[in-house]
Design a protein around this motif. Structure first.
Motif, short mmCIF file in Angstrom:
data_model
loop_
_atom_site.label_atom_id
_atom_site.label_comp_id
_atom_site.label_asym_id
_atom_site.label_seq_id
_atom_site.Cartn_x
_atom_site.Cartn_y
_atom_site.Cartn_z
N ALA A 159 7.65 -3.43 -11.98
CA ALA A 159 8.49 -4.37 -11.57
C ALA A 159 10.17 -4.03 -11.99
O ALA A 159 10.92 -5.07 -11.60
N ALA A 160 10.39 -3.01 -12.46
CA ALA A 160 11.60 -2.60 -12.48
C ALA A 160 12.02 -2.02 -10.47
O ALA A 160 12.95 -3.03 -10.40
N CYS A 161 11.49 -2.56 -9.56
CA CYS A 161 11.76 -1.91 -8.85
C CYS A 161 11.57 -3.32 -7.24
O CYS A 161 11.63 -3.65 -6.50
N HIS A 162 10.05 -4.32 -7.64
CA HIS A 162 9.50 -5.20 -6.78
C HIS A 162 9.47 -6.17 -7.78
O HIS A 162 8.79 -7.77 -7.11
N GLY A 163 9.99 -6.09 -9.18
CA GLY A 163 9.84 -7.67 -9.82
C GLY A 163 8.76 -8.00 -10.48
O GLY A 163 7.79 -7.73 -10.05
N ALA A 164 8.26 -8.96 -11.69
CA ALA A 164 7.12 -8.44 -12.32
C ALA A 164 6.15 -9.53 -11.62
O ALA A 164 5.29 -9.41 -12.17
N ASP A 165 6.88 -10.15 -10.93
CA ASP A 165 5.91 -11.34 -10.00
C ASP A 165 5.71 -11.27 -8.65
O ASP A 165 4.87 -11.37 -8.09
N GLY A 166 6.30 -9.92 -8.42
CA GLY A 166 6.08 -9.26 -6.90
C GLY A 166 7.58 -9.48 -5.94
O GLY A 166 7.39 -10.04 -4.54
N ASN A 167 8.54 -10.27 -6.84
CA ASN A 167 9.73 -10.93 -5.54
C ASN A 167 10.85 -10.12 -6.63
O ASN A 167 11.13 -10.18 -7.27
N SER A 168 10.60 -9.16 -5.74
CA SER A 168 11.87 -8.22 -5.55
C SER A 168 13.22 -9.14 -5.22
O SER A 168 13.11 -9.57 -4.56
N ALA A 169 14.51 -8.60 -6.45
CA ALA A 169 15.72 -8.92 -6.41
C ALA A 169 16.28 -7.88 -4.74
O ALA A 169 17.37 -8.68 -5.31
N VAL A 170 15.73 -6.89 -4.68
CA VAL A 170 16.77 -6.15 -4.10
C VAL A 170 16.39 -5.40 -2.75
O VAL A 170 15.42 -5.39 -2.54
N PRO A 171 16.72 -6.19 -1.30
CA PRO A 171 16.32 -6.19 -0.38
C PRO A 171 15.79 -5.13 0.30
O PRO A 171 15.48 -4.76 1.10
N ALA A 172 15.82 -3.84 -0.49
CA ALA A 172 15.91 -2.83 -0.53
C ALA A 172 14.66 -2.09 -0.30
O ALA A 172 13.64 -1.58 0.31
N ASN A 173 14.08 -3.30 -1.34
CA ASN A 173 12.87 -3.09 -1.55
C ASN A 173 12.00 -4.07 -1.97
O ASN A 173 12.18 -5.42 -1.71
N PRO A 174 10.42 -3.64 -1.19
CA PRO A 174 9.77 -4.99 -0.54
C PRO A 174 9.30 -6.10 -1.53
O PRO A 174 8.94 -5.85 -3.47
N ASN A 175 9.23 -7.20 -0.79
CA ASN A 175 8.62 -8.62 -1.92
C ASN A 175 7.47 -8.14 -1.55
O ASN A 175 6.80 -7.15 -0.51
N LEU A 176 6.73 -7.96 -2.99
CA LEU A 176 4.86 -7.71 -2.75
C LEU A 176 4.08 -8.71 -3.52
O LEU A 176 2.43 -8.97 -3.17
N SER A 177 4.20 -9.84 -3.31
CA SER A 177 3.90 -11.28 -4.64
C SER A 177 3.15 -11.67 -2.62
O SER A 177 4.25 -11.84 -1.75
N GLY A 178 1.78 -11.84 -2.79
CA GLY A 178 1.01 -12.88 -1.73
C GLY A 178 0.58 -11.67 -0.53
O GLY A 178 -0.02 -12.21 0.31
N GLN A 179 1.00 -10.93 -1.10
CA GLN A 179 0.54 -9.18 -0.06
C GLN A 179 -0.76 -8.63 0.26
O GLN A 179 -1.30 -9.29 -1.07
N ILE A 180 -1.64 -8.50 0.99
CA ILE A 180 -2.90 -8.90 1.64
C ILE A 180 -2.87 -7.29 0.25
O ILE A 180 -2.59 -5.99 0.48
N ALA A 181 -4.13 -8.05 -0.79
CA ALA A 181 -4.36 -6.68 -1.65
C ALA A 181 -4.95 -5.73 -0.73
O ALA A 181 -4.25 -4.35 -1.49
N ASP A 182 -5.50 -5.76 0.08
CA ASP A 182 -6.60 -4.40 0.67
C ASP A 182 -5.29 -3.35 1.29
O ASP A 182 -5.33 -1.78 1.07
N TYR A 183 -4.19 -3.82 1.58
CA TYR A 183 -2.91 -3.12 2.14
C TYR A 183 -2.06 -2.25 0.91
O TYR A 183 -1.60 -1.36 1.14
N ILE A 184 -1.90 -3.01 0.38
CA ILE A 184 -1.24 -2.68 -1.27
C ILE A 184 -1.74 -1.51 -1.75
O ILE A 184 -1.94 -0.13 -1.77
N THR A 185 -3.53 -1.50 -1.79
CA THR A 185 -4.05 -0.83 -2.28
C THR A 185 -3.92 0.80 -1.82
O THR A 185 -3.54 1.97 -1.79
#
Length: 224
Positions: free
Chosen positions: A47-73
């Motif tokens: 959460a510190a970099c990507h947000g607790a819900d995967g929506n990052s508050a910092v443009p340098a850190n990617p949003n992970l919300s809604g991202q394909i699960a297998d890709y993240i893994t």
């Protein structure tokens, strides 16, 4: 007194049994991702970099919300194995088990993206052209071919780019072009190598344009 004790013992046993059943019911089914464990890791670490819900508050850190699960893994596994290098992410991934990385992927995939908008209409228009038609003169294929017209990606193969920060996408394209990503000598990052090849034929302006266009993509329409 003995009868009362027996009643009390029976009641206590029933409570313990009910609690045990509740705990058992809360456990994930065999082979299913432990989303409670994933949420714990995300809340305390990611959460510190990507947000607790995967929506990052910092443009340098990617949003992970809604991202394909297998890709993240897969990316977490690549960080842990050193196939993909980033000191921060390698340290974060190091203690994770395969099951935890899988669960984290599923957890983020279930979060709702907030969505972003393109910053520059002219730039986004140029990006739209590349996204849909590519640049055959430089052997750059259309982005939509792998990431879909709406940028949602293709499960197990190509990641979601819709609504991703343009700054982050641009930085990654530059890393691919410079051989800093997707150019591992062992050839284990297959899709990364594809992007290394594609980005090699892109100009800096093209990378900025595609990044800006992708940032404004929505699932319902292929327009910024």
């Amino acid at each position: 007194m003995t009868r009362i004790w027996r009643y009390a013992f029976a009641a206590a046993t029933a409570v313990i049994s009910t609690a045990a059943l509740s705990q058992e019911a809360a456990k994930p089914a065999a082979g299913a991702p432990d989303l409670e464990r994933a949420k714990q890791i995300v809340t305390t670490v990611c959460a510190a970099c990507h947000g607790a819900d995967g929506n990052s508050a910092v443009p340098a850190n990617p949003n992970l919300s809604g991202q394909i699960a297998d890709y993240i893994t897969l990316q977490l596994m690549h960080f842990k194995a050193g196939i993909r290098t980033n000191p921060t992410m390698q340290a974060m991934a190091a203690p994770l088990t395969d099951a935890e990385m899988k669960a984290i992927g599923v957890y983020f995939s279930q979060q709702k993206p907030k969505g972003l908008a393109a910053k520059d209409a002219t730039l986004a228009k140029a990006g739209q052209h590349l996204w849909r038609g590519g640049n055959s003169a430089q052997n750059v294929p259309a982005c939509a071919g792998c990431h879909s017209p709406t940028g949602v990606g293709v499960p197990k193969n190509y990641p979601r780019l819709a609504g991703q920060y343009g700054d982050y996408l641009y930085a990654q394209l530059k890393a691919f072009k410079a051989g800093e990503r997707g150019n591992d000598k062992a050839g284990k990052d297959v899709n990364g190598h594809i992007m290394f090849t594609i980005a090699s034929g892109m100009t800096d302006d093209e990378m900025k344009a595609v990044a800006d266009y992708a940032m404004g993509l929505r699932e319902s329409a292929a327009t910024p």
